[in-house]
Design a protein around this motif. Structure first.
Motif, PDB file in Angstrom:
ATOM      1  N   ILE A  63       0.878  -1.177   0.000  1.00 56.30           N
ATOM      2  CA  ILE A  63       0.000   0.000   0.000  1.00 56.30           C
ATOM      3  C   ILE A  63       0.912   1.222   0.000  1.00 56.30           C
ATOM      4  N   ARG A  70     -12.366   2.475  -1.810  1.00 59.42           N
ATOM      5  CA  ARG A  70     -11.428   1.679  -1.005  1.00 59.42           C
ATOM      6  C   ARG A  70     -11.850   0.216  -0.967  1.00 59.42           C
ATOM      7  N   ARG A  71     -13.147  -0.032  -0.812  1.00 57.91           N
ATOM      8  CA  ARG A  71     -13.625  -1.419  -0.773  1.00 57.91           C
ATOM      9  C   ARG A  71     -13.340  -2.129  -2.095  1.00 57.91           C
ATOM     10  N   CYS A 105      -9.586  -2.823  -2.452  1.00 54.43           N
ATOM     11  CA  CYS A 105      -9.167  -3.946  -1.600  1.00 54.43           C
ATOM     12  C   CYS A 105      -9.631  -5.274  -2.174  1.00 54.43           C
ATOM     13  N   GLN A 130      -7.036  -8.152  -3.319  1.00 52.43           N
ATOM     14  CA  GLN A 130      -7.123  -9.521  -2.811  1.00 52.43           C
ATOM     15  C   GLN A 130      -7.208 -10.524  -3.959  1.00 52.43           C
ATOM     16  N   TYR A 149      -0.833  -1.185  -4.451  1.00 58.57           N
ATOM     17  CA  TYR A 149      -2.064  -0.395  -4.401  1.00 58.57           C
ATOM     18  C   TYR A 149      -1.715   1.003  -3.948  1.00 58.57           C
ATOM     19  N   VAL A 190      -8.140   0.269   5.316  1.00 59.41           N
ATOM     20  CA  VAL A 190      -7.546  -0.549   4.255  1.00 59.41           C
ATOM     21  C   VAL A 190      -6.607  -1.594   4.856  1.00 59.41           C
ATOM     22  N   ARG A 192      -8.801  -4.332   6.187  1.00 56.16           N
ATOM     23  CA  ARG A 192      -9.412  -5.126   5.103  1.00 56.16           C
ATOM     24  C   ARG A 192      -8.421  -6.124   4.504  1.00 56.16           C
ATOM     25  N   LEU A 193      -7.160  -5.722   4.439  1.00 58.75           N
ATOM     26  CA  LEU A 193      -6.141  -6.571   3.818  1.00 58.75           C
ATOM     27  C   LEU A 193      -5.247  -7.272   4.843  1.00 58.75           C
TER      28      LEU A 193
END
Length: 181
Positions: free
Chosen positions: A8, A66-67, A70, A74, A85, A97, A100-101
């Motif tokens: 990221i 963002r969703r 992510c 993935q 990213y 983020v 999420r990851l």
């Protein structure tokens, strides 16, 4: 071979995110450069204006962006790609983020040059983002005061892109497969 993982890359506008992310992705094999703003650009009608003051709709669209980013990251990692990213993830957005990851152990890099450097770089670009009502100090202040200290923070003002990428790869050695040349 090590397992791929997401990187990221974040920071304020004109911090060097795109250039750094592209250079890093080119040094990983196989790799993807995932630009978060591509999801905003896909909106044909109804894109909320982005700026220092964000409407409820702008915040909703940023959360969606963002969703989606992510989810894409993935999917690429699961397909065997290292993903770089890149997006403006300031304040709680970076934490969101990272969470999420989390299961993919993301390598987080925050590019944090001084506001004067951002202003100078912005003036030299074809796409400018700063102005009298949106000076770089707004984003640098939010980075400094509202963003969790996750990952590697780099003041890249006096570093070349290759030096920044070398530092990232040294920090996260073994986290992705470097390209052999």
């Amino acid at each position: 071979m090590t397992s791929p993982r997401p990187f990221i890359i974040t920071g304020a506008m004109a911090a060097g995110k795109s250039t750094t992310a592209e250079s890093l992705a080119r040094r990983l094999d196989p790799s993807v450069h995932l630009r978060g703003d591509v999801f905003r650009k896909m909106i044909v009608n109804g894109a909320a204006p982005m700026g220092p003051e964000l409407s409820v709709e702008a915040l909703r669209q940023l959360a969606l962006r963002r969703r989606l980013a992510c989810d894409a990251a993935q999917a690429y990692v699961e397909a065997g790609f290292s993903v770089v990213y890149q997006d403006i993830l300031i304040g709680d957005a970076l934490q969101e983020v990272a969470e999420r990851l989390r299961h993919l152990s993301p390598a987080i890099v925050v590019l944090a040059p001084a506001p004067e450097v951002l202003a100078e770089r912005d003036e030299a670009r074809s796409k400018t983002g700063y102005g009298p009502h949106f000076p770089p100090t707004i984003l640098t202040s939010a980075l400094k005061n509202e963003t969790p200290r996750l990952g590697l923070w780099i003041d890249n003002a006096d570093l070349t892109v290759d030096e920044v990428v070398d530092r990232i790869l040294a920090e996260f050695a073994g986290s992705a497969q470097p390209r052999t040349t």
